[in-house]
Motif scaffolding. Structure first.
Motif, PDB file in Angstrom:
ATOM      1  N   TYR A 103      -9.564  22.141   2.930  1.00  0.00           N
ATOM      2  CA  TYR A 103      -8.031  22.198   2.642  1.00  0.00           C
ATOM      3  C   TYR A 103      -7.354  21.115   3.558  1.00  0.00           C
ATOM      4  O   TYR A 103      -6.266  20.409   2.681  1.00  0.00           O
ATOM      5  CB  TYR A 103      -7.434  23.412   3.074  1.00  0.00           C
ATOM      6  CG  TYR A 103      -6.124  23.742   2.633  1.00  0.00           C
ATOM      7  CD1 TYR A 103      -5.590  24.174   1.225  1.00  0.00           C
ATOM      8  CD2 TYR A 103      -5.159  23.554   3.621  1.00  0.00           C
ATOM      9  CE1 TYR A 103      -4.262  24.371   0.932  1.00  0.00           C
ATOM     10  CE2 TYR A 103      -3.683  23.927   3.240  1.00  0.00           C
ATOM     11  CZ  TYR A 103      -3.479  24.167   2.114  1.00  0.00           C
ATOM     12  OH  TYR A 103      -2.201  24.435   1.509  1.00  0.00           O
ATOM     13  N   ASP A 104      -7.492  20.916   5.023  1.00  0.00           N
ATOM     14  CA  ASP A 104      -6.765  20.261   5.675  1.00  0.00           C
ATOM     15  C   ASP A 104      -7.065  18.589   5.185  1.00  0.00           C
ATOM     16  O   ASP A 104      -6.126  17.734   5.306  1.00  0.00           O
ATOM     17  CB  ASP A 104      -7.349  20.124   7.067  1.00  0.00           C
ATOM     18  CG  ASP A 104      -6.714  21.592   7.706  1.00  0.00           C
ATOM     19  OD1 ASP A 104      -5.776  22.219   7.234  1.00  0.00           O
ATOM     20  OD2 ASP A 104      -7.281  21.793   8.821  1.00  0.00           O
ATOM     21  N   VAL A 107      -4.918  18.000   1.951  1.00  0.00           N
ATOM     22  CA  VAL A 107      -3.483  17.693   2.451  1.00  0.00           C
ATOM     23  C   VAL A 107      -3.392  16.334   3.102  1.00  0.00           C
ATOM     24  O   VAL A 107      -2.281  15.712   2.779  1.00  0.00           O
ATOM     25  CB  VAL A 107      -2.978  18.788   3.448  1.00  0.00           C
ATOM     26  CG1 VAL A 107      -1.671  18.693   3.925  1.00  0.00           C
ATOM     27  CG2 VAL A 107      -2.927  20.178   2.841  1.00  0.00           C
ATOM     28  N   THR A 112      -1.664  18.681  -2.269  1.00  0.00           N
ATOM     29  CA  THR A 112      -0.886  19.708  -1.553  1.00  0.00           C
ATOM     30  C   THR A 112      -0.879  20.907  -2.240  1.00  0.00           C
ATOM     31  O   THR A 112      -1.085  21.969  -1.748  1.00  0.00           O
ATOM     32  CB  THR A 112       0.208  19.208  -0.975  1.00  0.00           C
ATOM     33  OG1 THR A 112       1.133  18.582  -2.211  1.00  0.00           O
ATOM     34  CG2 THR A 112       0.331  18.131  -0.086  1.00  0.00           C
ATOM     35  N   ASP A 113      -0.435  20.703  -3.608  1.00  0.00           N
ATOM     36  CA  ASP A 113      -0.325  22.018  -4.282  1.00  0.00           C
ATOM     37  C   ASP A 113      -1.335  22.328  -5.027  1.00  0.00           C
ATOM     38  O   ASP A 113      -1.795  21.915  -6.429  1.00  0.00           O
ATOM     39  CB  ASP A 113       0.814  21.857  -5.252  1.00  0.00           C
ATOM     40  CG  ASP A 113       2.186  21.723  -4.580  1.00  0.00           C
ATOM     41  OD1 ASP A 113       2.110  22.330  -3.191  1.00  0.00           O
ATOM     42  OD2 ASP A 113       3.323  21.245  -5.188  1.00  0.00           O
TER      43      ASP A 113
END
Length: 357
Positions: A103-104, A107, A112-113
């Motif tokens: 996830y990081d 981002v 992001t979404d």
């Protein structure tokens, strides 16, 4: 309407048809233009479900069907999180939840979404040729057979077990030889967590290590032997099934759907007395049960032609509902209330929160 099948590197499947809706003309943020079709990549377990949805959505609505690639869950996330725009997939197929580290990376690359959609359940099976011995394995035995190092004296030593009866009395006097998925596979991740880690917890020395240093415990319990006992067999689980037919003394690790579709060739071992079946997986009684997911970039919905239709098709009652067409391929449906909740996630494109770990 014609459907064409192309097999490319990574077992890519492209199904062609004609004319889906596009809700916008702009490209996803990050540039790179827009594609003429949905692109999904990742889990080999989710692959046959996604390709079937792609075919059905194209048949019913027109347009180019989704391009689906089998790269393994880790490989799918790596590509998905590489950036925005048409050079990166709209969807990551996954046979485990997204990790915080993944996830990081998303981002950091501007992704992001992200919308997380649970599509159903699956079980990891340990199977062999129908002509081979019948196995009833405990998770501790799987750990003792496959761990790179096992307790010895006051420490650990390389695993020297060569046959199953050396692992535990009463098991077949057969050489330990297992064909399974590579480290990039979500099936491999889930197997090490659900089978080997849980099995290691039953070993006193490992239970003590877990209390003292959980990172060391995970390293010991998750590291699989590299001495030829376990053989990485790529992301094509059908290839493992074919290998088992040729080597009846060997075992294979893959998703339940491949067992379901090859019952005439292979049989699944019981795990702690429980056979892998639709009922035992859906109830959670089978010890190696897991959830399956797809992850989508919200910003691409309305931009990539057919993406909204693909998502709606995936969570439709006809596909992932009880008795849906994916059930016949081995997908275990979610309970009705959970299925309805996932339909709401897709309708609202509810963005996920960062994973805890």
């Amino acid at each position: 309407m014609k459907t064409a099948l192309y097999l490319a590197a990574g077992a890519a499947l492209v199904l062609s048809a004609c004319g889906q809706k596009t809700e916008g003309a702009k490209a996803p943020s990050g540039g790179g233009g827009t594609r003429a079709q949905v692109w999904a990549a990742g889990s080999s377990t989710v692959f046959p479900f996604a390709t079937r949805v792609a075919e059905n959505v194209a048949r019913s609505g027109g347009g180019k069907a989704a391009r689906v690639e089998s790269l393994g869950t880790g490989g799918g996330f790596k590509l998905f999180c590489g950036g925005t725009g048409s050079d990166f997939p709209d969807i990551a197929n996954a046979s485990r939840p997204m990790k915080k580290s993944e996830y990081d990376k998303c981002v950091a690359a501007g992704v992001t979404d992200i919308v997380e959609i649970k599509i159903g359940y699956d079980g990891i099976v340990v199977a062999n040729d129908k002509k081979g011995p019948t196995y009833d394995l405990h998770r501790e035995q799987l750990y003792r057979a496959l761990a790179a190092e096992v307790p010895s004296g006051s420490g650990f030593a390389p695993n020297a077990a060569k046959t199953w009866d050396a692992v535990a009395p009463g098991l077949p006097k057969e050489a330990i030889l297992i064909y399974g998925p590579p480290p990039t596979s979500g099936t491999r991740d889930a197997f090490t967590e659900l089978a080997m880690e849980k099995g290691a917890e039953s070993v006193p020395a490992l239970a003590a290590l877990k209390k003292a240093n959980e990172d060391d415990f995970k390293a010991k319990s998750h590291t699989i032997r590299s001495d030829g006992v376990w053989i990485d067999s790529g992301e094509n689980d059908n290839a493992i099934v074919q290998t088992l037919e040729k080597t009846p003394h060997s075992l294979g690790v893959f998703g339940y759907s491949f067992l379901e579709n090859n019952m005439d060739k292979v049989k699944g071992a019981k795990i702690e007395g429980v056979a892998p079946t639709f009922e035992t997986i859906s109830s959670g009684a089978y010890p190696l049960s897991r959830s399956l997911f797809i992850y989508v970039k919200k910003s691409n919905v309305g931009v990539t032609p057919g993406l909204r239709e693909f998502l709606d098709g995936f969570v439709s009652d006809a596909a992932t509902g009880k008795g849906g067409y994916l059930q016949s391929r081995g997908l275990i449906p979610l309970p009705a209330a959970d299925h309805d909740a996932q339909k709401a996630v897709v309708k609202d494109l509810k963005v996920m929160t960062a994973p805890a770990s």
